[in-house]
Design a protein around this motif. Structure first.
Motif, mmCIF file in Angstrom:
data_model
loop_
_atom_site.group_PDB
_atom_site.id
_atom_site.type_symbol
_atom_site.label_atom_id
_atom_site.label_comp_id
_atom_site.label_asym_id
_atom_site.label_seq_id
_atom_site.Cartn_x
_atom_site.Cartn_y
_atom_site.Cartn_z
ATOM 1 N N SER A 25 0.823 -1.215 0.000
ATOM 2 C CA SER A 25 0.000 0.000 0.000
ATOM 3 C C SER A 25 0.852 1.257 0.000
ATOM 4 O O SER A 25 0.690 2.126 0.855
ATOM 5 N N VAL A 26 1.757 1.347 -0.965
ATOM 6 C CA VAL A 26 2.587 2.539 -1.098
ATOM 7 C C VAL A 26 2.612 2.934 -2.568
ATOM 8 O O VAL A 26 2.337 2.122 -3.440
ATOM 9 N N ARG A 27 2.984 4.188 -2.824
ATOM 10 C CA ARG A 27 3.004 4.651 -4.214
ATOM 11 C C ARG A 27 4.233 4.147 -4.953
ATOM 12 O O ARG A 27 4.201 3.927 -6.160
ATOM 13 N N THR A 28 5.311 4.033 -4.226
ATOM 14 C CA THR A 28 6.532 3.528 -4.836
ATOM 15 C C THR A 28 7.213 2.567 -3.885
ATOM 16 O O THR A 28 7.202 2.772 -2.671
ATOM 17 N N PHE A 29 7.790 1.537 -4.469
ATOM 18 C CA PHE A 29 8.407 0.499 -3.650
ATOM 19 C C PHE A 29 9.877 0.338 -4.031
ATOM 20 O O PHE A 29 10.517 -0.634 -3.676
ATOM 21 N N SER A 30 10.426 1.319 -4.742
ATOM 22 C CA SER A 30 11.734 1.152 -5.366
ATOM 23 C C SER A 30 12.874 0.955 -4.371
ATOM 24 O O SER A 30 13.891 0.365 -4.718
ATOM 25 N N THR A 31 12.740 1.434 -3.149
ATOM 26 C CA THR A 31 13.819 1.291 -2.174
ATOM 27 C C THR A 31 13.662 0.055 -1.294
ATOM 28 O O THR A 31 14.464 -0.172 -0.399
ATOM 29 N N TYR A 32 12.656 -0.747 -1.572
ATOM 30 C CA TYR A 32 12.337 -1.872 -0.707
ATOM 31 C C TYR A 32 12.827 -3.210 -1.261
ATOM 32 O O TYR A 32 13.039 -3.381 -2.465
ATOM 33 N N VAL A 33 12.963 -4.140 -0.351
ATOM 34 C CA VAL A 33 13.161 -5.550 -0.660
ATOM 35 C C VAL A 33 11.918 -6.285 -0.167
ATOM 36 O O VAL A 33 11.493 -6.093 0.979
ATOM 37 N N MET A 34 11.341 -7.089 -1.028
ATOM 38 C CA MET A 34 10.198 -7.908 -0.634
ATOM 39 C C MET A 34 10.700 -9.325 -0.399
ATOM 40 O O MET A 34 11.302 -9.926 -1.279
ATOM 41 N N GLY A 35 10.450 -9.817 0.782
ATOM 42 C CA GLY A 35 10.848 -11.170 1.108
ATOM 43 C C GLY A 35 9.640 -12.079 1.248
ATOM 44 O O GLY A 35 8.537 -11.623 1.555
ATOM 45 N N TRP A 36 9.870 -13.352 1.003
ATOM 46 C CA TRP A 36 8.852 -14.380 1.246
ATOM 47 C C TRP A 36 9.412 -15.360 2.276
ATOM 48 O O TRP A 36 10.558 -15.824 2.142
ATOM 49 N N TYR A 95 4.320 -16.006 4.266
ATOM 50 C CA TYR A 95 4.252 -14.587 4.557
ATOM 51 C C TYR A 95 5.095 -13.796 3.571
ATOM 52 O O TYR A 95 6.195 -14.224 3.204
ATOM 53 N N CYS A 96 4.602 -12.645 3.182
ATOM 54 C CA CYS A 96 5.473 -11.686 2.515
ATOM 55 C C CYS A 96 5.872 -10.626 3.548
ATOM 56 O O CYS A 96 5.152 -10.402 4.528
ATOM 57 N N ALA A 97 7.015 -10.026 3.316
ATOM 58 C CA ALA A 97 7.537 -9.047 4.258
ATOM 59 C C ALA A 97 8.378 -8.033 3.495
ATOM 60 O O ALA A 97 8.873 -8.334 2.404
ATOM 61 N N ALA A 98 8.541 -6.870 4.076
ATOM 62 C CA ALA A 98 9.292 -5.824 3.390
ATOM 63 C C ALA A 98 10.287 -5.155 4.318
ATOM 64 O O ALA A 98 10.026 -4.984 5.522
ATOM 65 N N ARG A 99 11.404 -4.795 3.753
ATOM 66 C CA ARG A 99 12.406 -4.005 4.456
ATOM 67 C C ARG A 99 13.031 -3.089 3.415
ATOM 68 O O ARG A 99 12.913 -3.329 2.208
ATOM 69 N N GLN A 100 13.706 -2.054 3.906
ATOM 70 C CA GLN A 100 14.274 -1.103 2.952
ATOM 71 C C GLN A 100 15.728 -1.385 2.654
ATOM 72 O O GLN A 100 16.473 -1.880 3.501
#
Length: 123
Positions: A25-36, A95-100
């Motif tokens: 739920s963000v406009r941009t995700f370019s600085t993130y890492v999505m983990g599973w 689970y999905c998860a996010a970090r920058q």
């Protein structure tokens, strides 16, 4: 604050495929890492794979390499976990998860989490 919403779990037979989705739920995700990650009953949460959003660089656990594929749709800010050749040992809550910024395989280093979705593979 990033909210992650997962979908796509279910009950399948061994050898089948399933695709999980995780929408951010963000406009941009370019600085993130999505983990599973996944967690089976009585076991610690374990790394499945991750994608560095900007470069679409992917990482996988040895146990799923060659069977699972992570991709992302930047327009929808959604990541996908395509799971092929599923095995009973893949049964878990996913689970999905996010970090920058930087990739990590350690679930403790992820700040934002989806609600989890059950994947059950019958033999």
């Amino acid at each position: 604050q990033v909210q992650l919403v997962e979908s796509g779990g279910g009950l399948v037979q061994a050898g089948d495929s399933l695709r999980l989705s995780c929408a951010a739920s963000v406009r941009t995700f370019s600085t993130y890492v999505m983990g599973w990650f996944r967690q089976a009953p009585g076991k610690e949460r374990e790394f499945v794979g991750a994608i560095r959003w900007f470069a679409s660089t992917t990482y996988y656990a040895d146990s799923v390499k060659g069977r699972f594929t992570i991709s992302r749709d930047n327009a929808k800010i959604t990541a996908y976990l395509q799971m092929n050749s599923l095995k009973p040992e893949d049964t878990a809550v996913y689970y999905c998860a996010a970090r920058q910024y930087t990739y990590s395989a350690d679930y403790k280093e992820y700040r934002y989490w989806g609600q989890g979705t059950q994947v059950t593979v019958s033999s």
